[in-house]
Design an enzyme around this catalytic site. Structure first.
Site, short mmCIF file in Angstrom:
data_model
loop_
_atom_site.label_atom_id
_atom_site.label_comp_id
_atom_site.label_asym_id
_atom_site.label_seq_id
_atom_site.Cartn_x
_atom_site.Cartn_y
_atom_site.Cartn_z
N THR A 27 -31.44 13.50 -6.31
CA THR A 27 -31.35 14.07 -7.66
C THR A 27 -30.94 15.54 -7.56
O THR A 27 -31.62 16.33 -6.91
CB THR A 27 -32.69 13.94 -8.39
OG1 THR A 27 -32.97 12.55 -8.57
CG2 THR A 27 -32.67 14.64 -9.72
N HIS A 181 -34.59 1.37 -7.54
CA HIS A 181 -35.54 2.42 -7.17
C HIS A 181 -36.96 1.94 -7.46
O HIS A 181 -37.44 2.02 -8.59
CB HIS A 181 -35.23 3.69 -7.97
CG HIS A 181 -35.83 4.94 -7.39
ND1 HIS A 181 -36.87 4.93 -6.48
CD2 HIS A 181 -35.53 6.27 -7.58
CE1 HIS A 181 -37.18 6.17 -6.15
NE2 HIS A 181 -36.39 7.00 -6.80
N ASN A 184 -41.49 6.30 -5.03
CA ASN A 184 -41.74 7.67 -5.50
C ASN A 184 -42.52 7.76 -6.81
O ASN A 184 -42.38 8.74 -7.55
CB ASN A 184 -40.43 8.44 -5.64
CG ASN A 184 -39.94 8.98 -4.30
OD1 ASN A 184 -40.65 8.89 -3.30
ND2 ASN A 184 -38.74 9.51 -4.27
N TYR A 186 -42.25 6.11 -9.60
CA TYR A 186 -41.53 5.84 -10.85
C TYR A 186 -41.93 4.47 -11.40
O TYR A 186 -42.83 3.81 -10.87
CB TYR A 186 -40.03 5.99 -10.64
CG TYR A 186 -39.64 7.40 -10.27
CD1 TYR A 186 -39.94 8.47 -11.12
CD2 TYR A 186 -39.04 7.70 -9.05
CE1 TYR A 186 -39.63 9.78 -10.78
CE2 TYR A 186 -38.72 9.00 -8.70
CZ TYR A 186 -39.02 10.04 -9.57
OH TYR A 186 -38.72 11.34 -9.23
N ASN A 241 -45.48 11.91 -7.14
CA ASN A 241 -45.73 11.71 -8.56
C ASN A 241 -47.05 10.97 -8.82
O ASN A 241 -47.15 10.10 -9.68
CB ASN A 241 -44.56 10.97 -9.21
CG ASN A 241 -43.29 11.80 -9.19
OD1 ASN A 241 -43.30 12.97 -9.57
ND2 ASN A 241 -42.20 11.22 -8.71
#
Length: 375
Positions: A27, A181, A184, A186, A241
């Site tokens: 990102t 994805h 992480n 998400y 996260n």
């Protein structure tokens, strides 16, 4: 050649890689700020890092507008975004490169400023509470994370369809494949992990139920692309996260075994030593190795990423723990990274302050090795 194992050819789905130095999805927050479309600067950046027979994984791209949680991240849900990505793909293909797009939904790692005042969504109404962690608002400021709204069953089905459409849009943009994805912290990992998923329906409770959404999303991408042009990214033992499964082995062993049956292009790990929020350098010591733990459970192409050097990457492949190594930070600062590793040229250090947002500085202005040396 110093790193011989890194430069052995490898078949990945229908593609023959000339080497095993991949660029990790990174990102960079440099898309057009209104349309969230890739622009010429992005095409230049990816084109700089493309090599003949080399694999690039483009940065995570939300499959729907309410799946974003950072400013200026490119999407894959509009015609303008498809057109912008097509120019990126063309720049990579012009150099003989192969490029996959990472499909993304951030879930609770977001803020209501992106959603017209509506709360972010997640598996359950559980907020991110990690000490010191802040949400990034739509105008680039930091704020407290909000308690997300739990998705209804029909909305979960809508997430699957959004990923399916994102896969179709990536195909229209000319990509060579897609990566799901599931790492992480998400949305897909929010469904996987028991700390963030306290549902009592078919998407919660048992490991099988918590794995369901990831597998349904992956199957939707397979329906579009065929299994051999789809990858999945996971972060076992990760803590990014506010993720962290209390006992990761039963969950991720089940997930890896289920994915192994699908015949994917590859499975992609983030090593625990490099798991973090992405906003600071981390290198945890004395943590498990995802590639070592799960290699026995996966028979296909295994990619891994996280703080590798040329030496450690070459050893991982030579020892049979992984098939491809994805590099992130040093691929940012060394656009010609495969060539530098092949010829044992010095590695240019990166400048973390320029990672997120901005223009050319820290993005397209890193020189290739030839530009640093006199003729």
């Amino acid at each position: 050649m110093k790193f011989e194992a890194l430069f052995r050819p490898l078949q990945v789905g229908p593609y023959k890689l000339a080497h095993r130095v991949a660029m990790a999805p990174l990102t960079r927050m440099r898309a057009e700020r209104e349309s969230f479309s890739p622009r010429p600067l992005n095409a230049e950046y990816y084109g700089q890092r493309a090599t003949s027979g080399g694999l690039l994984i483009a940065e995570a791209s939300p499959v729907v507008s309410h799946g974003r949680g950072n400013p200026a991240t490119p999407g894959i849900y509009s015609e303008a975004q498809i057109a912008g990505w097509r120019k990126v793909v063309d720049a990579v293909h012009a150099k003989g490169g192969i490029i996959f797009l990472q499909l993304w939904h951030v879930g609770r790692v977001s803020h209501s400023s992106y959603h017209g005042g509506q709360l972010p969504v997640s598996a359950s109404a559980i907020a991110i509470k990690a000490e010191g962690m802040k949400a990034m608002t739509a105008d680039g400021k930091l704020a407290e994370y909000e308690t997300p709204r739990a998705l209804e069953i029909d909305e979960v089905k809508g997430v699957v369809e959004a990923f399916r459409q994102g896969a179709k849009n990536a195909l229209a943009a000319g990509f060579d494949g897609v990566e799901i994805h599931g790492a992480n912290g998400y949305l897909l990992e929010q469904f996987l992990q028991s700390r963030s998923n306290q549902r009592t329906d078919q998407y919660g409770g048992s490991i099988e139920n918590r794995t369901r959404l990831l597998l349904e999303v992956t199957q939707a991408a397979i329906d579009v692309w065929g299994a051999n042009r789809v990858g999945v990214r996971l972060s076992p033992h990760g803590i990014a996260n506010d993720s962290r499964e209390p006992d990761p082995m039963p969950l991720y062993t089940h997930v890896v075994k289920a994915i192994d049956k699908l015949g994917l292009a590859y499975l992609h790990f983030i090593e625990p030593r490099s798991s973090g929020a992405g906003r600071a350098d981390v290198h945890w010591e004395n943590v498990p190795s995802a590639m070592v733990l799960f290699r026995p459970h996966y028979s296909g192409v295994l990619m891994t990423a996280g703080g590798f050097t040329g030496e450690t990457a070459n050893a991982a492949i030579a020892d049979g723990h992984a098939d491809i190594i994805a590099f992130g930070r040093i691929f940012i600062s060394n656009p010609d990274l495969p060539r530098r590793l092949e010829h044992d040229h010095p590695i240019t250090p990166y400048n973390r302050a320029t990672f997120y947002g901005g223009e050319e500085k820290g993005y397209t202005d890193y020189p290739a090795y030839d530009e640093l040396t006199p003729a």
